[in-house]
Design an enzyme around this catalytic site. Structure first.
Site, mmCIF file in Angstrom:
data_model
loop_
_atom_site.group_PDB
_atom_site.id
_atom_site.type_symbol
_atom_site.label_atom_id
_atom_site.label_comp_id
_atom_site.label_asym_id
_atom_site.label_seq_id
_atom_site.Cartn_x
_atom_site.Cartn_y
_atom_site.Cartn_z
ATOM 1 N N HIS A 83 1.006 -1.654 -0.105
ATOM 2 C CA HIS A 83 0.434 -0.211 -0.162
ATOM 3 C C HIS A 83 0.684 1.434 -0.352
ATOM 4 O O HIS A 83 2.000 1.848 0.870
ATOM 5 C CB HIS A 83 -1.098 0.323 1.264
ATOM 6 C CG HIS A 83 -0.439 -0.117 2.631
ATOM 7 N ND1 HIS A 83 0.437 -0.741 3.088
ATOM 8 C CD2 HIS A 83 0.106 0.778 3.466
ATOM 9 C CE1 HIS A 83 0.925 -0.733 3.921
ATOM 10 N NE2 HIS A 83 0.063 0.930 4.320
ATOM 11 N N ASP A 85 -0.043 5.202 1.596
ATOM 12 C CA ASP A 85 -0.454 5.692 2.850
ATOM 13 C C ASP A 85 -1.540 6.717 2.163
ATOM 14 O O ASP A 85 -1.146 7.068 1.226
ATOM 15 C CB ASP A 85 0.330 6.401 3.814
ATOM 16 C CG ASP A 85 0.803 5.409 4.338
ATOM 17 O OD1 ASP A 85 0.862 3.837 4.833
ATOM 18 O OD2 ASP A 85 2.379 5.367 4.649
ATOM 19 N N HIS A 245 4.356 -0.169 0.969
ATOM 20 C CA HIS A 245 5.183 -1.022 1.936
ATOM 21 C C HIS A 245 4.124 -2.244 2.147
ATOM 22 O O HIS A 245 3.549 -2.482 1.807
ATOM 23 C CB HIS A 245 5.682 0.305 2.887
ATOM 24 C CG HIS A 245 4.796 0.915 3.596
ATOM 25 N ND1 HIS A 245 4.551 2.609 2.665
ATOM 26 C CD2 HIS A 245 4.442 1.125 4.098
ATOM 27 C CE1 HIS A 245 3.313 2.583 3.632
ATOM 28 N NE2 HIS A 245 3.366 2.003 4.709
ATOM 29 N N ARG A 260 5.329 7.069 14.167
ATOM 30 C CA ARG A 260 5.473 7.512 13.069
ATOM 31 C C ARG A 260 4.948 8.773 13.012
ATOM 32 O O ARG A 260 4.002 9.102 13.660
ATOM 33 C CB ARG A 260 4.336 6.295 11.924
ATOM 34 C CG ARG A 260 4.096 6.972 10.337
ATOM 35 C CD ARG A 260 3.592 5.978 9.746
ATOM 36 N NE ARG A 260 2.855 6.789 8.906
ATOM 37 C CZ ARG A 260 1.606 6.475 8.382
ATOM 38 N NH1 ARG A 260 1.045 4.806 8.392
ATOM 39 N NH2 ARG A 260 0.494 6.804 8.057
HETATM 40 C C1 SIN Z 1 2.892 1.035 7.685
HETATM 41 O O1 SIN Z 1 2.796 2.206 7.615
HETATM 42 O O2 SIN Z 1 2.145 0.916 6.605
HETATM 43 C C2 SIN Z 1 3.253 0.240 8.611
HETATM 44 C C3 SIN Z 1 4.846 0.410 8.482
HETATM 45 C C4 SIN Z 1 5.136 -1.108 9.336
HETATM 46 O O3 SIN Z 1 4.591 -1.014 9.999
HETATM 47 O O4 SIN Z 1 6.467 -1.501 9.387
#
Ligand code: SIN
Length: 271
Positions: A83, A85, A245, A260
């Protein structure tokens, strides 16, 4: 690319910020080790690259710009799909800066896939077909999965302030590098919603679903992918306009915690 020899706790010079930004644009995702930033320090680092977005579906914590991505025995990982974000936003984020605070004893890697390479690697006829296509993205899936844990006033504010459907191109021109990238989130995109952005004419629903289905497997090709093994204090900074990612959910029932920060972006376009 792992960047060494820079202490992100310290005040960065203009040259250092420019170096980080240039490397991010060139490599699309960059990593730092052994940083151990406090929340405010991580927020301050994010602000070097623009405004920040508070995540409306997160639990409110001390700092609204920190999103905790926490998994463990009672909360298995959920980000294990390719995905980009926040495509439900009109202006999805420029990028995210995630720091690992608790690493599981095994697993929990994050994989990144190059959306520019994924776009160039499409079969030519499909690449040609999607050039002018847009699709409608919608965050209601979040309300279904996370809504039950959120306070009513947060849910009401989200519904009031964020439109249910925003359209974005399937191929996005990067606003800084000019490179085209495949731009799609299979969870938020309504698969039957594709339309021609020049004429406004919707595709036949079956064709729309078929095209989305073909595109969703593209980022998973190993040729486009790198894989990052976290340690506590590691940071990944990804360009959300240029990569997708996938967080490998292979560490259950162990704990994993990332924090994050999200840098604000602009409206996707294709030219
Ligand atoms: C995300 O931002 O989608 C999660 C990334 C992660 O948990 O490695």
């Amino acid at each position: 690319t792992v960047i060494h020899g820079i202490d992100l706790k310290a005040e960065l010079s203009a040259e250092q910020v420019q170096f980080v930004r240039d490397t991010l644009l060139e490599r699309k995702v960059i990593f730092f080790r052994d940083q151990h930033l406090a929340e405010d320090e991580q927020v301050a680092f994010g602000r070097e690259f623009g405004g920040l977005d508070a995540f409306p579906f997160g639990k409110s914590g001390a700092n609204p710009y920190i999103l905790e991505i926490r998994h463990g025995k009672n909360r298995p990982g959920t980000e294990n799909g390719w995905h980009t974000d926040v495509t439900w936003m009109e202006r999805p984020s420029l990028g995210s800066i995630a720091q690992c605070v608790e690493v599981p004893p095994v697993g929990g890697d994050t994989l990144f896939s190059d959306s520019h390479a994924a776009c160039l690697g499409l079969p030519p006829a499909l690449r040609e077909r999607i050039g002018n296509l847009h699709g409608v993205n919608d965050y209601r899936v979040f309300l279904m999965s996370r809504g039950p844990g959120l306070p009513d006033d947060v849910i009401e504010a989200v519904k009031r302030d964020i439109p249910f459907g925003v359209s974005h191109p399937l191929v996005r021109t990067h606003p800084e590098t000019g490179k085209p990238a495949l731009y799609i989130h299979g969870g938020f995109l309504r698969h039957d919603s594709l339309f021609d952005a020049k004429t406004g004419v919707p595709l036949d629903k079956a064709e729309s679903i078929d095209i989305v289905g073909q595109l969703l497997s593209q980022h998973g090709q190993p040729e486009y992918v790198c894989r990052f093994r976290w340690s506590e204090g590691s940071i990944a900074f990804w360009d959300n306009r240029a990569v997708q990612h996938y967080a490998a959910s292979d560490y259950y029932p162990n704990n994993r915690l990332l924090r994050r920060v999200t840098v604000s972006g602009d409206k996707p376009y294709y030219d």
